[in-house]
Design a protein around this motif. Structure first.
Motif, mmCIF file in Angstrom:
data_model
loop_
_atom_site.group_PDB
_atom_site.id
_atom_site.type_symbol
_atom_site.label_atom_id
_atom_site.label_comp_id
_atom_site.label_asym_id
_atom_site.label_seq_id
_atom_site.Cartn_x
_atom_site.Cartn_y
_atom_site.Cartn_z
ATOM 1 N N LEU A 11 0.736 -1.150 -0.133
ATOM 2 C CA LEU A 11 -0.098 -0.010 -0.033
ATOM 3 C C LEU A 11 0.772 1.225 0.009
ATOM 4 C CD1 LEU A 11 -2.835 1.289 0.234
ATOM 5 C CD2 LEU A 11 -2.679 1.038 2.785
ATOM 6 N N THR A 12 1.956 1.114 0.795
ATOM 7 C CA THR A 12 2.908 2.429 0.886
ATOM 8 C C THR A 12 3.308 2.830 -0.436
ATOM 9 O OG1 THR A 12 4.477 1.202 1.854
ATOM 10 C CG2 THR A 12 3.076 2.466 3.173
ATOM 11 N N LYS A 13 4.064 1.642 -0.932
ATOM 12 C CA LYS A 13 4.536 1.933 -2.348
ATOM 13 C C LYS A 13 3.424 2.552 -3.390
ATOM 14 C CE LYS A 13 8.125 -1.518 -2.383
ATOM 15 N NZ LYS A 13 8.744 -2.923 -2.533
ATOM 16 N N PHE A 14 2.310 1.907 -3.257
ATOM 17 C CA PHE A 14 1.159 2.157 -4.388
ATOM 18 C C PHE A 14 0.863 3.796 -4.166
ATOM 19 C CE2 PHE A 14 -2.669 2.327 -6.510
ATOM 20 C CZ PHE A 14 -3.396 3.068 -5.984
ATOM 21 N N LEU A 15 0.812 4.326 -2.820
ATOM 22 C CA LEU A 15 0.851 5.692 -2.662
ATOM 23 C C LEU A 15 1.929 6.424 -2.985
ATOM 24 C CD1 LEU A 15 -0.811 5.664 1.048
ATOM 25 C CD2 LEU A 15 -1.934 6.213 -1.280
ATOM 26 N N TYR A 16 2.982 5.835 -3.142
ATOM 27 C CA TYR A 16 4.428 6.767 -3.403
ATOM 28 C C TYR A 16 4.214 6.838 -4.753
ATOM 29 C CZ TYR A 16 9.248 8.219 -3.710
ATOM 30 O OH TYR A 16 10.423 8.728 -3.768
ATOM 31 N N VAL A 17 4.051 5.799 -5.529
ATOM 32 C CA VAL A 17 3.777 5.834 -7.245
ATOM 33 C C VAL A 17 2.528 6.808 -7.496
ATOM 34 C CG1 VAL A 17 3.570 4.410 -9.239
ATOM 35 C CG2 VAL A 17 5.054 3.651 -7.308
ATOM 36 N N LEU A 18 1.258 6.590 -6.738
ATOM 37 C CA LEU A 18 0.389 7.305 -7.073
ATOM 38 C C LEU A 18 0.635 8.891 -7.070
ATOM 39 C CD1 LEU A 18 -2.597 7.496 -8.214
ATOM 40 C CD2 LEU A 18 -2.949 7.625 -5.481
ATOM 41 N N ARG A 19 1.379 9.189 -5.919
ATOM 42 C CA ARG A 19 1.694 10.793 -5.767
ATOM 43 C C ARG A 19 2.648 11.253 -6.715
ATOM 44 N NH1 ARG A 19 3.436 13.030 0.034
ATOM 45 N NH2 ARG A 19 5.590 12.242 -0.668
ATOM 46 N N GLY A 20 3.382 10.205 -7.337
ATOM 47 C CA GLY A 20 4.439 10.857 -8.244
ATOM 48 C C GLY A 20 3.815 11.094 -9.600
ATOM 49 N N LEU A 21 2.722 10.174 -10.050
ATOM 50 C CA LEU A 21 1.724 10.460 -11.110
ATOM 51 C C LEU A 21 1.159 11.481 -11.037
ATOM 52 C CD1 LEU A 21 0.450 6.745 -11.812
ATOM 53 C CD2 LEU A 21 1.935 8.080 -13.331
ATOM 54 N N LEU A 22 0.361 11.958 -9.810
ATOM 55 C CA LEU A 22 -0.363 13.256 -9.921
ATOM 56 C C LEU A 22 0.573 14.257 -9.830
ATOM 57 C CD1 LEU A 22 -2.506 12.111 -6.602
ATOM 58 C CD2 LEU A 22 -3.243 12.276 -9.048
ATOM 59 N N ARG A 23 1.810 14.496 -9.047
ATOM 60 C CA ARG A 23 2.472 15.576 -9.068
ATOM 61 C C ARG A 23 2.832 16.005 -10.588
ATOM 62 N NH1 ARG A 23 1.494 15.921 -4.077
ATOM 63 N NH2 ARG A 23 2.893 16.101 -2.588
ATOM 64 N N THR A 24 2.860 15.178 -11.489
ATOM 65 C CA THR A 24 3.322 15.522 -12.977
ATOM 66 C C THR A 24 2.064 15.705 -13.871
ATOM 67 O OG1 THR A 24 3.535 13.255 -13.387
ATOM 68 C CG2 THR A 24 5.483 14.607 -12.757
ATOM 69 N N SER A 25 0.773 15.823 -13.309
ATOM 70 C CA SER A 25 -0.129 15.894 -14.171
ATOM 71 C C SER A 25 -1.351 16.867 -13.276
ATOM 72 C CB SER A 25 -1.038 14.618 -14.450
ATOM 73 O OG SER A 25 -1.384 14.017 -13.133
ATOM 74 N N LEU A 26 -2.358 17.336 -14.145
ATOM 75 C CA LEU A 26 -3.285 18.249 -13.674
ATOM 76 C C LEU A 26 -4.363 17.250 -13.003
ATOM 77 C CD1 LEU A 26 -3.984 20.788 -16.292
ATOM 78 C CD2 LEU A 26 -3.059 21.148 -14.165
ATOM 79 N N SER A 27 -4.065 16.825 -11.983
ATOM 80 C CA SER A 27 -5.067 15.834 -11.353
ATOM 81 C C SER A 27 -5.287 15.862 -9.796
ATOM 82 C CB SER A 27 -4.869 14.436 -11.694
ATOM 83 O OG SER A 27 -3.542 13.975 -11.838
ATOM 84 N N ALA A 28 -6.200 15.366 -9.283
ATOM 85 C CA ALA A 28 -6.393 15.399 -7.844
ATOM 86 C C ALA A 28 -7.174 14.222 -7.610
ATOM 87 C CB ALA A 28 -7.371 16.662 -7.273
ATOM 88 N N CYS A 29 -6.901 13.446 -6.345
ATOM 89 C CA CYS A 29 -7.327 12.279 -5.989
ATOM 90 C C CYS A 29 -7.978 12.458 -4.720
ATOM 91 C CB CYS A 29 -6.043 11.383 -6.185
ATOM 92 S SG CYS A 29 -6.562 9.722 -5.808
ATOM 93 N N ILE A 30 -8.793 11.568 -4.588
ATOM 94 C CA ILE A 30 -9.642 11.244 -3.217
ATOM 95 C C ILE A 30 -9.390 9.548 -2.845
ATOM 96 C CG2 ILE A 30 -12.101 10.981 -4.156
ATOM 97 C CD1 ILE A 30 -12.800 12.550 -1.650
ATOM 98 N N ILE A 31 -9.114 9.332 -1.724
ATOM 99 C CA ILE A 31 -8.936 7.937 -1.419
ATOM 100 C C ILE A 31 -9.712 7.742 -0.214
ATOM 101 C CG2 ILE A 31 -7.355 6.103 -0.692
ATOM 102 C CD1 ILE A 31 -5.413 7.346 -2.553
ATOM 103 N N THR A 32 -10.637 6.744 -0.185
ATOM 104 C CA THR A 32 -11.188 6.284 1.302
ATOM 105 C C THR A 32 -10.342 5.075 1.553
ATOM 106 O OG1 THR A 32 -13.138 5.111 0.397
ATOM 107 C CG2 THR A 32 -13.383 7.431 0.554
ATOM 108 N N MET A 33 -10.088 4.965 3.021
ATOM 109 C CA MET A 33 -9.317 4.085 3.481
ATOM 110 C C MET A 33 -9.886 3.412 4.687
ATOM 111 S SD MET A 33 -5.420 3.597 4.054
ATOM 112 C CE MET A 33 -5.041 4.186 2.212
#
Lengths: 300, 475
Positions: free
Chosen positions: B281-303
Motif C-alpha cells: 500500500l505504501t508503495k502504491f501511494l508513493y507511485v500514485l503521488r508521483g503520477l499526480l504531481r506530474t499531471s493536472l489531477s487531484a485524487c480522493i482515497i477512502t481507506m
C-alpha cells in the motif's frame, strides 16, 4: 428478526464461541430455508456429512446439496466427483448456475476456510458470490444469494474477523446467560445506520427455531439500584445554588457589556453640547495625576 | 537615456550601439495584446480551467472538494496534484458521501473522472451521486433547511456572550461563486443527462483481474499494479500531463479510489499484522503521488483505517498522503448519549494539511469539528457553537479553553469546575468594575490572562502595569 435473517441476502456471519456453539443455529436456518423451497448448498469442511445430516428428517436431507470437503480436503484420492478448485471452486460453480431462484449457501465453517486459504482471496470470493445479484446486464435474472458463514471467534485475531464483518450484511453474535442463548444481530444496510437487536432463542431437537422472551428481570445481575452520582456541591464552603428571589434578581440585572436597546439609543442620540467621544476615568489609588508631559524633558 | 549613453561609451562601442538603438523606441518592453480566452498559451498568464482557482495564500491551483465547509477548513480547497485521504468511519456510512460529493463536483465543473473500486461497479457509484443545488429556488429551501434547526436556539439571544454572535459561522451560505464549490442535496440523485454528458473512466477490480487463486510474490499486489497502469494510461492518453498537446481547453482529472487497503483489493493489511505484502500500500501511494504531481489531477482515497492491524502502516500512509481527514461517527459509541454531541452524527478530525511550496501550513485553530447529515445536507460545525448557544454560565476565555480539551477533568458539574468558577467570579467582579470605564474591547488569549488594552495607566513608575493573570497570585 432471527427468522428473517436470510431474507436480506448477502453474507450472514454467525460468530460463535466455545460456550455458545453456533452449528445448531446454522442447521436450524438451513432447515428453515429448505422448507421455504430455496436451493440449499452446504460446503462441509469441519464435520463429516453424517454428523451434519444428523437430526434432519429425510425430506430435508433430500433437498440439501452437500459438497463434502471433510473426508478428502486435498483431493488425494483423485476421484472424479471431487470438485476442482477446492471449496472456492465449488462456490464459483454454484454462482454460475443458470436457474433462477433464491439460493442459500451454508459454509461450515468459515474458520476452516480462513485457516486454509489466504484471507484476501476468501474475502474476494465471498464478495463476488454475495453481490452477484447486484450486477446488471445478465441475460438471466439470477435470484438472491444468501451466504451463511459459521465463524469461531476465538480461533482468529481481530484482523480477519474485522475484515469479514465489514463485508457482512448481517452479523449474529451468539451469547447468553444461564442456559439461555441469545443472538445479538447487527444488520448493516448499505447507506443507513446499522440496527442491532438482541433475540433470545433456543433450538429444539428437530432443529426448529424457538424464539423466546429474555430471562426474567430479577435474575439479571445488573439491575442493582445505581449508586447515586457524587454531587460536588454538597461539601463546599460556599453556596452554589440560587434561591428563587436571587434568580429573579440575576435575570433582571443589566450587565455592563450587555447591548440593550437603551444603551443603543443612548449611543445614537447626539448628546447636547458634545461632539466628540469621551473617556470616563476614575483615578486609582496608585495613579499619578501629573499634568506635565514627560516628553517635554527631551531635548531634540 | 543620456545616462545610458555615457555608461555605454565607457563599456565600448557595442554599448553605445545598443544605447543608440534603444533611443529610437520609447521602451524596449512591449505589452502583449489582449488575447481571447481559451487559446492555449504557455505564457506567464494563469491558465483558467473551469472549476479551479488559485489559492490566496500560496498561489497553488485549487479544486473544490464538493463541500464548501470542508474547502474552508482545508484552506480554500484541494490543491491540484495532491491526494486527499479520508479515513472511513466504522460502518462506512458518511465517507461514501464525501467521496460522491467530490465526484459530483467534478461532473458539475466538467472535469474528467476516474472512479476505481473493488466493491461496487463504478457505473453504479455514478448513478448514486447527489444532485447539485444550482438554481435559486433550491437555494432558498436550502437556507430554510439550515435556519430551521437554528431558530429554537436563536430565540434565546445570548445576553452575556453576545459578541460571539458576531463571529462568522462555519458555513458561508452567502454568495458562493458559481464556479467554485457547490452545494449538494444528499436526498436526490444527480440527473442522468449530467452523467452522460461527462467524461468518465471506471476501474472495477473483479473485471480487470482474472480470478486465480495463486498470488504472485511481488512487491505490489496485482490489483494495485493494474490500477496504477490504468491511471497512467488515462493520464497519458488524455494529455493531463502535457505530453499530448490538448487541442481543447485544458482540463482536470479527478481520481476517486474507494476502500483502498481493504481485503477486496487483495491487500492483507487489514487481515494480518505482519503480512507478506505489508509495503504494497505504501508503495502504491508513493507511485500514485508521483503520477499526480506530474499531471493536472487531484485524487480522493477512502481507506478503512480502523481495520488496519499494524498502526505503523497508518502512520506511513498519513505521511505519504497530502491531506488527511478522519471521520468518527458516534454510532455505537458512548458519545452518542453525551449531551454535548446530541445534534451531531460524528466528529471530523483534520489530521494533516500539506505544506506545498511553503514553510508553514494552513492549520486551522479549531480542533473540535463535528458533522451532521440532515436529510439533505452535510454540514460541518465547530462543536463549541452548540455549547455557546446554550450559554449556561459566564465562562472566561481561559476556562472555555480548558473545557475544549478532550476528556477534560473540567467538565460541567465536576468539582474543579465549580470551585474554579467561584474563585474566578470573586476576582472578576472586583476586576470588572475597573474595566467598565474603558470601552475598548479586551484582547483575550487562550491561557486566561486578560491583557489590558492601552489605557491611561501606562508609564506608572516607568513600567507598564499589567492586569494580574487569573491563575497567578497578585502581588
Amino acid at each position: 428478526m432471527l427468522d428473517s435473517l436470510l431474507s436480506l441476502g448477502g453474507l450472514v456471519l454467525l460468530r460463535d464461541s466455545v460456550e455458545w456453539e453456533g452449528r445448531s443455529l446454522l442447521k436450524a436456518l438451513v432447515k428453515k430455508s429448505a422448507l421455504c423451497g430455496e436451493q440449499v448448498h452446504i460446503l462441509g469442511c469441519e464435520v463429516s456429512e453424517e454428523e451434519f445430516r444428523e437430526g434432519f428428517d429425510s425430506d430435508i436431507n433430500n433437498r440439501l446439496v452437500y459438497h463434502d470437503f471433510f473426508r478428502d480436503p486435498l483431493n488425494w484420492s483423485k476421484t472424479e466427483e471431487a470438485l476442482p478448485g477446492g471449496p472456492l471452486g465449488a462456490l464459483r460453480a454454484i454462482c454460475k448456475r443458470t436457474d433462477p431462484g433464491p439460493v442459500t449457501i451454508a459454509l461450515d465453517s468459515l474458520s476452516w476456510l480462513l485457516l486454509h486459504l489466504p484471507c484476501t482471496t476468501l474475502c474476494q470470493a465471498l464478495h463476488a458470490v454475495s453481490h452477484q445479484d447486484a450486477c446488471p446486464g445478465d441475460s438471466s435474472p439470477v435470484g438472491k444469494v444468501s451466504v451463511l458463514g459459521l465463524l469461531h471467534e476465538e480461533l482468529h485475531g481481530p484482523g480477519p474477523v474485522g475484515a469479514l464483518s465489514s463485508l457482512a450484511q448481517t452479523e449474529v453474535t451468539l451469547g447468553g446467560t444461564k442456559g439461555q442463548a441469545s443472538a445479538h444481530i447487527l444488520c448493516r444496510r448499505p447507506r443507513q445506520r446499522p440496527t442491532d437487536q438482541t433475540q433470545w432463542f433456543s433450538i429444539l431437537p428437530d432443529f426448529s427455531l424457538d424464539l423466546q422472551e429474555g430471562p426474567s428481570v430479577e435474575s439479571q445481575p445488573y439491575s442493582d439500584p445505581h449508586i447515586p452520582p457524587v454531587d460536588p456541591t454538597t461539601h463546599l464552603t460556599f453556596n452554589l445554588h440560587l434561591s428563587k428571589k436571587e434568580r429573579e434578581a440575576k435575570d433582571s440585572l443589566i450587565l455592563p457589556f450587555q447591548f440593550s436597546s437603551e444603551k443603543q439609543q443612548a449611543l445614537l442620540r447626539p448628546r447636547p453640547g458634545q461632539a466628540t467621544s469621551h473617556i470616563f476615568y476614575e483615578p486609582d489609588a496608585y495613579d499619578d495625576l501629573d499634568q506635565e508631559d514627560p516628553d517635554d524633558d527631551l531635548d531634540i | 537615456m543620456a545616462a545610458v549613453a555615457t555608461c555605454g561609451s565607457g563599456a565600448g562601442t557595442t554599448g553605445s550601439a545598443v544605447a543608440t538603438a534603444s533611443k529610437s523606441n520609447v521602451t524596449s518592453f512591449q505589452r502583449r495584446g489582449p488575447r481571447a480566452s481559451g487559446t492555449n498559451d504557455s505564457g506567464p498568464r494563469l491558465v483558467s480551467i473551469a472549476g479551479t482557482r488559485p489559492s490566496v495564500r500560496n498561489g497553488q491551483l485549487l479544486v473544490s472538494t464538493g463541500l464548501p465547509a470542508l474547502d474552508q477548513l482545508l484552506g480554500g480547497g484541494l490543491a491540484i496534484g495532491t491526494v486527499l485521504l479520508i479515513e472511513e468511519d466504522k460502518y462506512n456510512i458518511y465517507s461514501p458521501l464525501l467521496f460522491k460529493c467530490f465526484l459530483a463536483e467534478g461532473i458539475v465543473n466538467g472535469h474528467t473522472l476516474l472512479v476505481a473500486s473493488a466493491k461496487e461497479d463504478p457505473a453504479n457509484i455514478l448513478q448514486e451521486l447527489p444532485a447539485p443545488l444550482l438554481d435559486d429556488n433550491s437555494k432558498k429551501e436550502f437556507d430554510e433547511d439550515v435556519y430551521n434547526h437554528k431558530t429554537p436556539e436563536s430565540n434565546i439571544k445570548m445576553k452575556i456572550a453576545w459578541r460571539y454572535q458576531l463571529l462568522p459561522k462555519m458555513e458561508q451560505i452567502g454568495p458562493v461563486s458559481s464556479r467554485f464549490g457547490h452545494y449538494y442535496d444528499a436526498s436526490k440523485r444527480i440527473p442522468q443527462e449530467l452523467i452522460e454528458a461527462s467524461n468518465w473512466h471506471g476501474f472495477f477490480l473483479p473485471e480487470k483481474i482474472s480470478s486465480t487463486l495463486k498470488v504472485e510474490p511481488c512487491s505490489l499486489t496485482p490489483g494495485y499494479i493494474k490500477l496504477l497502469q490504468f491511471i497512467q494510461n488515462i493520464i497519458y492518453e488524455e494529455g493531463f500531463d502535457g505530453s499530448n498537446p490538448q487541442k481543447k481547453q485544458r482540463n482536470v482529472l479527478r481520481i476517486g479510489i474507494q476502500n483502498l487497503g481493504s481485503p477486496l483489493w487483495g491487500d492483507d493489511i487489514c487481515c494480518a499484522e505482519n503480512g507478506s505484502n505489508s509495503h504494497s500500500l505504501t508503495k502504491f501511494l508513493y507511485v500514485l503521488r508521483g503520477l499526480l504531481r506530474t499531471s493536472l489531477s487531484a485524487c480522493i482515497i477512502t481507506m478503512p483505517t480502523h481495520l488496519i492491524q499494524n498502526k505503523t502502516i497508518i502512520a506511513r500512509v498519513t505521511n505519504l498522503s497530502d491531506t488527511v481527514i478522519g471521520l468518527e461517527s458516534f454510532i455505537g459509541s458512548e458519545r452518542e448519549t453525551n449531551p454535548l454531541y446530541k445534534d451531531y452524527h460524528g466528529l471530523i478530525h483534520i489530521r494533516q494539511i500539506p505544506r506545498l511550496n511553503n514553510l508553514i501550513c494552513d492549520e486551522s485553530d479549531v480542533k473540535d469539528l463535528a458533522f451532521k447529515l440532515k436529510r439533505k445536507l452535510f454540514t460541518i460545525e465547530w462543536v463549541q457553537d452548540n455549547y455557546l448557544r446554550q450559554e449556561r454560565n459566564i465562562y472566561p476565555p481561559g476556562f472555555s479553553y480548558l473545557l475544549k480539551q478532550k476528556d477534560s477533568a473540567w467538565g460541567e458539574g465536576s468539582l474543579q469546575h465549580s470551585t474554579f468558577l467561584m474563585s474566578f467570579l470573586a476576582k472578576a467582579t472586583a476586576f470588572a468594575s475597573r474595566l467598565v470605564r474603558h470601552s475598548e474591547p479586551l484582547k483575550q488569549t487562550g491561557s486566561g490572562r486578560i491583557h489590558q488594552a492601552a489605557g491611561p495607566r501606562l508609564w506608572h513608575d516607568g513600567r507598564r502595569q499589567e492586569a494580574p493573570g487569573l491563575l497567578g497570585i497578585p502581588p
